[in-house]
Design a protein around this motif. Structure first.
Motif, PDB file in Angstrom:
ATOM      1  N   GLY A  33       0.815  -1.204   0.000  1.00 40.48           N
ATOM      2  CA  GLY A  33       0.000   0.000   0.000  1.00 40.48           C
ATOM      3  C   GLY A  33       0.850   1.255   0.000  1.00 40.48           C
ATOM      4  N   ILE A  34       0.221   2.379  -0.298  1.00 39.24           N
ATOM      5  CA  ILE A  34       0.898   3.678  -0.343  1.00 39.24           C
ATOM      6  C   ILE A  34       1.296   4.106   1.075  1.00 39.24           C
ATOM      7  CG2 ILE A  34       0.623   6.114  -0.952  1.00 39.24           C
ATOM      8  CD1 ILE A  34      -1.561   5.162  -2.959  1.00 39.24           C
ATOM      9  N   HIS A  35       2.521   4.628   1.204  1.00 39.33           N
ATOM     10  CA  HIS A  35       3.003   5.102   2.507  1.00 39.33           C
ATOM     11  C   HIS A  35       3.868   6.346   2.327  1.00 39.33           C
ATOM     12  CE1 HIS A  35       3.425   4.624   6.762  1.00 39.33           C
ATOM     13  NE2 HIS A  35       4.709   4.309   6.742  1.00 39.33           N
ATOM     14  N   GLY A  36       3.390   7.215   1.428  1.00 38.39           N
ATOM     15  CA  GLY A  36       4.112   8.453   1.189  1.00 38.39           C
ATOM     16  C   GLY A  36       5.234   8.286   0.185  1.00 38.39           C
ATOM     17  N   TRP A  37       5.896   9.404  -0.117  1.00 39.41           N
ATOM     18  CA  TRP A  37       7.013   9.400  -1.052  1.00 39.41           C
ATOM     19  C   TRP A  37       8.329   9.107  -0.327  1.00 39.41           C
ATOM     20  CZ3 TRP A  37       7.861   9.076  -6.087  1.00 39.41           C
ATOM     21  CH2 TRP A  37       9.135   9.395  -6.569  1.00 39.41           C
ATOM     22  N   ILE A  38       8.622   9.917   0.703  1.00 39.49           N
ATOM     23  CA  ILE A  38       9.867   9.742   1.455  1.00 39.49           C
ATOM     24  C   ILE A  38       9.561   9.760   2.961  1.00 39.49           C
ATOM     25  CG2 ILE A  38      10.484  12.198   1.548  1.00 39.49           C
ATOM     26  CD1 ILE A  38      13.401  11.297   0.815  1.00 39.49           C
ATOM     27  N   HIS A  39       8.361   9.261   3.297  1.00 44.67           N
ATOM     28  CA  HIS A  39       7.859   9.234   4.675  1.00 44.67           C
ATOM     29  C   HIS A  39       7.641  10.650   5.211  1.00 44.67           C
ATOM     30  CE1 HIS A  39       7.280   7.522   8.765  1.00 44.67           C
ATOM     31  NE2 HIS A  39       6.972   6.428   8.089  1.00 44.67           N
ATOM     32  N   GLU A  40       7.230  11.547   4.315  1.00 51.10           N
ATOM     33  CA  GLU A  40       6.994  12.941   4.673  1.00 51.10           C
ATOM     34  C   GLU A  40       5.767  13.081   5.577  1.00 51.10           C
ATOM     35  OE1 GLU A  40       4.666  11.808   1.097  1.00 51.10           O
ATOM     36  OE2 GLU A  40       6.802  11.692   1.573  1.00 51.10           O
ATOM     37  N   LEU A  41       5.678  14.223   6.234  1.00 49.95           N
ATOM     38  CA  LEU A  41       4.499  14.525   7.035  1.00 49.95           C
ATOM     39  C   LEU A  41       3.456  15.203   6.147  1.00 49.95           C
ATOM     40  CD1 LEU A  41       6.081  15.856  10.350  1.00 49.95           C
ATOM     41  CD2 LEU A  41       5.001  13.643   9.959  1.00 49.95           C
ATOM     42  N   ASN A  42       2.305  14.597   6.005  1.00 55.67           N
ATOM     43  CA  ASN A  42       1.259  15.152   5.148  1.00 55.67           C
ATOM     44  C   ASN A  42       0.778  16.514   5.629  1.00 55.67           C
ATOM     45  OD1 ASN A  42       1.518  12.497   4.265  1.00 55.67           O
ATOM     46  ND2 ASN A  42      -0.610  12.377   3.641  1.00 55.67           N
ATOM     47  N   SER A  43       0.738  16.713   6.942  1.00 55.53           N
ATOM     48  CA  SER A  43       0.124  17.920   7.496  1.00 55.53           C
ATOM     49  C   SER A  43       0.904  19.197   7.199  1.00 55.53           C
ATOM     50  CB  SER A  43      -0.063  17.768   9.007  1.00 55.53           C
ATOM     51  OG  SER A  43       1.189  17.573   9.643  1.00 55.53           O
ATOM     52  N   VAL A  44       2.126  19.098   6.703  1.00 51.47           N
ATOM     53  CA  VAL A  44       2.897  20.304   6.372  1.00 51.47           C
ATOM     54  C   VAL A  44       2.827  20.613   4.884  1.00 51.47           C
ATOM     55  CG1 VAL A  44       4.478  19.872   8.287  1.00 51.47           C
ATOM     56  CG2 VAL A  44       5.102  19.091   5.988  1.00 51.47           C
ATOM     57  N   LEU A  45       2.083  19.799   4.126  1.00 49.84           N
ATOM     58  CA  LEU A  45       2.038  19.952   2.677  1.00 49.84           C
ATOM     59  C   LEU A  45       0.796  20.710   2.224  1.00 49.84           C
ATOM     60  CD1 LEU A  45       2.990  16.286   1.651  1.00 49.84           C
ATOM     61  CD2 LEU A  45       4.528  18.269   1.785  1.00 49.84           C
ATOM     62  N   TYR A  48      -2.275  21.140  -0.608  1.00 49.91           N
ATOM     63  CA  TYR A  48      -3.070  20.141  -1.322  1.00 49.91           C
ATOM     64  C   TYR A  48      -2.347  19.687  -2.585  1.00 49.91           C
ATOM     65  CZ  TYR A  48      -6.447  18.506  -4.770  1.00 49.91           C
ATOM     66  OH  TYR A  48      -7.074  17.791  -5.768  1.00 49.91           O
ATOM     67  N   GLU A  49      -1.789  20.630  -3.331  1.00 48.05           N
ATOM     68  CA  GLU A  49      -1.128  20.306  -4.598  1.00 48.05           C
ATOM     69  C   GLU A  49       0.077  19.396  -4.380  1.00 48.05           C
ATOM     70  OE1 GLU A  49      -3.640  23.761  -5.034  1.00 48.05           O
ATOM     71  OE2 GLU A  49      -1.972  23.370  -3.646  1.00 48.05           O
ATOM     72  N   ASP A  50       0.893  19.710  -3.375  1.00 49.45           N
ATOM     73  CA  ASP A  50       2.088  18.891  -3.120  1.00 49.45           C
ATOM     74  C   ASP A  50       1.710  17.502  -2.609  1.00 49.45           C
ATOM     75  OD1 ASP A  50       3.842  20.826  -3.956  1.00 49.45           O
ATOM     76  OD2 ASP A  50       4.215  21.632  -1.945  1.00 49.45           O
ATOM     77  N   GLU A  51       0.739  17.442  -1.701  1.00 47.15           N
ATOM     78  CA  GLU A  51       0.345  16.133  -1.160  1.00 47.15           C
ATOM     79  C   GLU A  51      -0.239  15.256  -2.260  1.00 47.15           C
ATOM     80  OE1 GLU A  51      -2.412  14.112   2.362  1.00 47.15           O
ATOM     81  OE2 GLU A  51      -2.290  16.302   2.188  1.00 47.15           O
TER      82      GLU A  51
END
Length: 301
Positions: free
Chosen positions: A121-133, A135-138
């Protein structure tokens, strides 16, 4: 000062009701998706999962520690073969959540996982924190992550687990736009439920996690921080077993989150081995998270 700016400067106890209600109701648990029964008369569904973070635990924050990256490499070099051999011996399938960068560093590992019947399953690109992104970047990172996993394995992921279970205000919207079957990052229940976005049903299944059912909280350590927990493996086994026992007696779901670089240490791998052995003495259905989510969605009472 604009109205929006004024609201941002207020303390939480000064917020008007519309503000705190909007925050609470943005992403919410909707209808329960607990089925009346599990396949083949099983009393309990068992969903084992592993977050294959590997070197991205250090890379995510721009870290350069060779020591911590080697700890992540242990997860790929020693942990994953040990886990896959154990799962094969027991004839049990599991779900693996893999940051795209980790997948690209260890492509053969991902192909083996899929070849042996497990889920990725999907687990981010480099284990980044979603909450700092934004909408476009996430959205870009989630789509690129899914593309990378599909390119390596030949299988398009249907599920998401956000890195560190860090769920942003955009995450559910993006998951819905991508047509994902499920998420496994939130904690509003112990059984599956449908996720609501601003009061509207999304069709996305939540297969809930819990820190109690995560090996990292008992064993993780960071040398240069105050993060130095340690719980004896016997105690962790007892916690996991009691979590399972309650799920079994109530006819529900037992979901467990582990990490290849943590659970596979010589003094810990027996926890998983003995737990599976114990659960196999009961009437349970071992399934991937995707299988559980699909069954729950189709058979909810």
């Amino acid at each position: 000062m604009t109205h929006d700016t004024l609201k941002q400067t207020l303390e939480p106890w000064q917020w008007p009701e519309e503000t705190w209600r909007a925050k609470v109701n943005h992403t919410r648990a909707g209808r329960s998706l607990r089925p009346a029964h599990w396949p083949d008369g099983a009393r309990c569904a068992v969903a084992l999962s592993f977050d294959s973070d590997h070197e991205t635990n250090e890379l995510r924050d721009g870290g350069k520690s060779i020591s911590r990256m080697s700890w992540g490499q242990y997860g790929a070099r020693v942990g994953m073969p040990r886990l896959l051999e154990l799962l094969e011996r027991h004839g049990v399938k599991a779900s693996f959540y893999v940051p795209a960068v980790a997948a690209m560093l260890h492509e053969d590992e991902q192909r083996r996982v899929i070849a042996e019947g497990h889920e990725i399953g999907i687990h981010g690109w480099i284990h980044e924190l979603n909450s700092v992104l934004s909408y476009e970047d996430e959205r870009d990172l989630m789509l690129r992550s899914s593309d990378a996993l599909e390119k390596i394995t030949g299988v398009r992921p249907v599920g998401l687990r956000t890195p560190s279970w860090d769920f942003s205000p955009h995450t559910l919207r993006i998951a819905k736009e991508m047509g994902l079957l499920y998420d496994s990052s939130l904690m509003a229940d112990e059984d599956c439920y449908e996720l609501m976005l601003e009061g509207e049903a999304t069709g996305v299944v939540e297969l809930p996690v819990e820190w109690i059912r995560d090996d990292a909280v008992y064993f993780s350590m960071h040398r240069f921080q105050s993060l130095r927990p340690y719980t004896p493996p016997t105690d962790v086994f007892e916690i996991f077993r009691r979590e399972f026992d309650y799920a079994y007696e109530s006819g529900g779901l037992f979901q467990l989150t582990m990490h290849p670089h943590i659970i596979t240490a010589r003094s810990r791998i027996w926890i998983l081995d003995e737990l599976i052995t114990y659960m196999k003495t009961k009437e349970v259905w071992f399934a991937t998270h995707a299988e559980v989510a699909a069954y729950a969605k189709a058979n909810a009472v």
